[in-house]
Write a protein that holds these residues in place. Structure first.
Motif, mmCIF file in Angstrom:
data_model
loop_
_atom_site.group_PDB
_atom_site.id
_atom_site.type_symbol
_atom_site.label_atom_id
_atom_site.label_comp_id
_atom_site.label_asym_id
_atom_site.label_seq_id
_atom_site.Cartn_x
_atom_site.Cartn_y
_atom_site.Cartn_z
ATOM 1 N N LYS A 19 0.773 -1.138 -0.124
ATOM 2 C CA LYS A 19 -0.006 0.067 0.083
ATOM 3 C C LYS A 19 1.030 1.285 0.062
ATOM 4 O O LYS A 19 0.394 2.047 -0.603
ATOM 5 N N HIS A 23 0.725 4.110 -2.955
ATOM 6 C CA HIS A 23 0.647 5.442 -2.599
ATOM 7 C C HIS A 23 1.727 6.271 -2.974
ATOM 8 O O HIS A 23 1.437 7.451 -3.712
ATOM 9 N N SER A 27 1.707 9.406 -5.998
ATOM 10 C CA SER A 27 2.488 10.713 -5.635
ATOM 11 C C SER A 27 3.210 11.224 -6.659
ATOM 12 O O SER A 27 3.462 12.323 -6.900
#
Length: 79
Positions: A19, A23, A27
């Motif tokens: 995860k 993420h 980004s």
């Protein structure tokens, strides 16, 4: 002989590192990554020349040390 072991989390086991990677990719602008699962790769140089013995030996290594049998799966390649 060379043995390659790929270890991954079983389905249904939470993967917080996966995860975090997902993420971070988002980004950085890498859209469209729906899920990330991370694992381990282990390469072993074995002195045996017997492929069956090498596979049995590495199988035992996985069960006793390399993989957590409760939450991980593994696959073995012998060359």
């Amino acid at each position: 002989m060379k043995a390659r072991v790929h270890i991954t989390l079983k389905n249904g086991v939470l993967d917080p590192q996966g995860k975090a990677i997902q993420h971070a990719l988002g980004s950085l602008g890498f859209d469209g990554v729906d899920d990330v699962r991370q694992g381990k790769y282990i390469e072993l140089d074995l002195s045996t020349t017997d492929k069956a013995a090498a596979e049995a030996n590495v199988e035992e290594m996985c069960k006793k040390l390399l993989a957590n049998m409760v939450i991980e799966n593994y696959s073995i390649e012998i060359e």
